[in-house]
Design a protein around this motif. Structure first.
Motif, PDB file in Angstrom:
ATOM      1  N   GLN A 183       3.348  -1.132 -11.620  1.00  0.00           N
ATOM      2  CA  GLN A 183       4.939  -1.165 -11.022  1.00  0.00           C
ATOM      3  C   GLN A 183       5.306  -0.078 -11.037  1.00  0.00           C
ATOM      4  OE1 GLN A 183       8.644  -3.145 -13.087  1.00  0.00           O
ATOM      5  NE2 GLN A 183       6.919  -4.691 -12.634  1.00  0.00           N
ATOM      6  N   SER A 184       6.095   0.070  -9.703  1.00  0.00           N
ATOM      7  CA  SER A 184       6.817   1.355  -9.312  1.00  0.00           C
ATOM      8  C   SER A 184       6.306   2.699  -8.915  1.00  0.00           C
ATOM      9  CB  SER A 184       7.697   1.946 -10.424  1.00  0.00           C
ATOM     10  OG  SER A 184       8.793   0.835 -10.963  1.00  0.00           O
ATOM     11  N   GLN A 185       4.809   2.510  -8.880  1.00  0.00           N
ATOM     12  CA  GLN A 185       4.033   3.351  -8.399  1.00  0.00           C
ATOM     13  C   GLN A 185       3.677   3.446  -6.881  1.00  0.00           C
ATOM     14  OE1 GLN A 185       3.331   6.246 -10.146  1.00  0.00           O
ATOM     15  NE2 GLN A 185       4.537   5.405 -11.652  1.00  0.00           N
ATOM     16  N   PRO A 186       3.533   4.283  -6.142  1.00  0.00           N
ATOM     17  CA  PRO A 186       3.380   4.290  -4.669  1.00  0.00           C
ATOM     18  C   PRO A 186       2.027   3.562  -4.356  1.00  0.00           C
ATOM     19  CG  PRO A 186       4.181   6.670  -5.279  1.00  0.00           C
ATOM     20  CD  PRO A 186       3.963   5.767  -6.635  1.00  0.00           C
ATOM     21  N   ILE A 187       2.079   2.949  -3.248  1.00  0.00           N
ATOM     22  CA  ILE A 187       0.453   2.325  -2.783  1.00  0.00           C
ATOM     23  C   ILE A 187       0.618   2.555  -1.211  1.00  0.00           C
ATOM     24  CG2 ILE A 187       1.347  -0.066  -2.447  1.00  0.00           C
ATOM     25  CD1 ILE A 187      -1.516  -0.769  -4.021  1.00  0.00           C
ATOM     26  N   ALA A 188      -0.648   2.667  -0.672  1.00  0.00           N
ATOM     27  CA  ALA A 188      -0.614   2.791   0.764  1.00  0.00           C
ATOM     28  C   ALA A 188      -0.226   1.812   1.711  1.00  0.00           C
ATOM     29  CB  ALA A 188      -2.278   2.987   1.116  1.00  0.00           C
ATOM     30  N   ASN A 189      -0.552   0.560   1.331  1.00  0.00           N
ATOM     31  CA  ASN A 189       0.098  -0.609   2.050  1.00  0.00           C
ATOM     32  C   ASN A 189      -0.309  -1.912   1.487  1.00  0.00           C
ATOM     33  OD1 ASN A 189      -2.873  -1.345   2.284  1.00  0.00           O
ATOM     34  ND2 ASN A 189      -2.966   0.276   3.843  1.00  0.00           N
ATOM     35  N   ARG A 190       0.100  -2.994   1.988  1.00  0.00           N
ATOM     36  CA  ARG A 190       0.115  -4.484   1.321  1.00  0.00           C
ATOM     37  C   ARG A 190      -1.312  -4.970   1.139  1.00  0.00           C
ATOM     38  NH1 ARG A 190       3.538  -8.433  -1.265  1.00  0.00           N
ATOM     39  NH2 ARG A 190       1.893 -10.320  -1.539  1.00  0.00           N
ATOM     40  N   ALA A 204      -3.873  -2.760   0.279  1.00  0.00           N
ATOM     41  CA  ALA A 204      -4.403  -2.277  -0.874  1.00  0.00           C
ATOM     42  C   ALA A 204      -4.066  -2.988  -2.261  1.00  0.00           C
ATOM     43  CB  ALA A 204      -4.093  -0.791  -0.929  1.00  0.00           C
ATOM     44  N   LEU A 205      -2.562  -3.492  -2.191  1.00  0.00           N
ATOM     45  CA  LEU A 205      -2.146  -4.150  -3.157  1.00  0.00           C
ATOM     46  C   LEU A 205      -2.939  -5.506  -3.305  1.00  0.00           C
ATOM     47  CD1 LEU A 205      -0.042  -4.441  -5.513  1.00  0.00           C
ATOM     48  CD2 LEU A 205       1.346  -5.369  -3.958  1.00  0.00           C
ATOM     49  N   GLU A 206      -3.174  -6.371  -2.282  1.00  0.00           N
ATOM     50  CA  GLU A 206      -3.851  -7.546  -2.241  1.00  0.00           C
ATOM     51  C   GLU A 206      -5.506  -7.195  -2.712  1.00  0.00           C
ATOM     52  OE1 GLU A 206      -3.195  -9.285   1.369  1.00  0.00           O
ATOM     53  OE2 GLU A 206      -0.964  -9.748   0.878  1.00  0.00           O
ATOM     54  N   GLN A 207      -6.171  -6.140  -2.359  1.00  0.00           N
ATOM     55  CA  GLN A 207      -7.375  -6.106  -2.808  1.00  0.00           C
ATOM     56  C   GLN A 207      -7.345  -5.646  -4.347  1.00  0.00           C
ATOM     57  OE1 GLN A 207      -8.244  -2.684  -0.193  1.00  0.00           O
ATOM     58  NE2 GLN A 207      -8.952  -3.763   1.286  1.00  0.00           N
ATOM     59  N   LYS A 208      -6.430  -5.036  -4.981  1.00  0.00           N
ATOM     60  CA  LYS A 208      -6.427  -4.963  -6.238  1.00  0.00           C
ATOM     61  C   LYS A 208      -6.376  -6.204  -7.102  1.00  0.00           C
ATOM     62  CE  LYS A 208      -3.819  -1.553  -8.264  1.00  0.00           C
ATOM     63  NZ  LYS A 208      -2.577  -0.815  -8.793  1.00  0.00           N
ATOM     64  N   LEU A 209      -5.444  -7.175  -6.544  1.00  0.00           N
ATOM     65  CA  LEU A 209      -5.452  -8.488  -7.169  1.00  0.00           C
ATOM     66  C   LEU A 209      -6.626  -9.159  -7.085  1.00  0.00           C
ATOM     67  CD1 LEU A 209      -3.804 -10.743  -8.115  1.00  0.00           C
ATOM     68  CD2 LEU A 209      -3.344 -11.541  -5.844  1.00  0.00           C
TER      69      LEU A 209
END
Length: 211
Positions: free
Chosen positions: A139-146, A148-153
């Motif tokens: 939370q609150s840290q930058p990420i390249a795109n949505r 990438a976030l969904e891949q982490k999930l």
């Protein structure tokens, strides 16, 4: 109509220092129950304001999860911006605004972390998706795109399935109040403001403030 002319005249209710409860938690419980009965949208949403080590403030909406004589509690990522700011300055302010009832409650005080046992109990009561997201998101840290976030999930789901553990960086805070103010909108901006100040002996002083 210009923004400067947007206004509403409040007329629903009044608030008297002779009628409020002697204890602010009792008064808050009364107002919270009335908001529930009135089906106020997102009545558990509150603005949390923190200040970092440089004296710079920031605010965001969080959800209250418990209130009792100990204080007002919510859960979050300890490594988030708000968590880091609370580490630097363990004082904060909360604000509830229930527009349907023309009411707001301001709360100021010191912050303490909730126990590990309480953290575990609440974490495992959350919906599965919320528990998985707590592990996936820094939370609150930058990420390249949505994506990438969904891949982490997806990676979290693959690793833990339907039994994700509570991450050590996720838990609760409790604001122990020193001041609680109840605000009732009134006509012509002559609002009712009743404030409780905690005294050194733990009792509460009740005062009316001018609007």
């Amino acid at each position: 109509m210009s923004i400067a002319h947007l206004r509403k005249d409040y007329q629903l209710a009044s608030l008297s220092e002779n009628e409020v409860a002697g204890d602010p938690f009792t008064q808050f419980a009364t107002w919270f129950e009335q908001a529930m009965k009135a089906e106020v949208p997102e009545l558990n949403a509150m603005s949390l304001s923190t200040v970092n080590g440089e004296g710079k403030p920031s605010s965001r909406i969080v959800l209250i999860k418990e209130f009792d004589q100990r204080g007002f509690s919510w859960f979050t990522n300890y490594d988030s911006r708000k968590g880091l700011e609370l580490e630097q300055n363990p004082h904060a302010a909360l604000l509830f605004f229930w527009s349907a009832l023309e009411r707001q409650v301001r709360i100021e005080g010191k912050i303490e972390k909730i126990s590990v046992q309480e953290n575990d109990t609440y974490f495992h009561s959350r919906p599965l998706g919320s528990r998985q997201s707590a592990l996936a998101s820094a939370q609150s840290q930058p990420i390249a795109n949505r994506e990438a976030l969904e891949q982490k999930l997806v990676a979290v789901v693959d690793q833990y399935g339907d039994a994700p553990p509570r991450p050590e960086h996720w838990g609760g805070y409790r604001l122990v109040p020193e001041l609680i103010e109840f605000w009732q909108g009134r006509s012509s901006r002559l609002h009712d403001r009743i404030v409780y100040h905690r005294l050194e002996n733990g009792s509460w002083q009740v005062q009316r403030l001018q609007p």
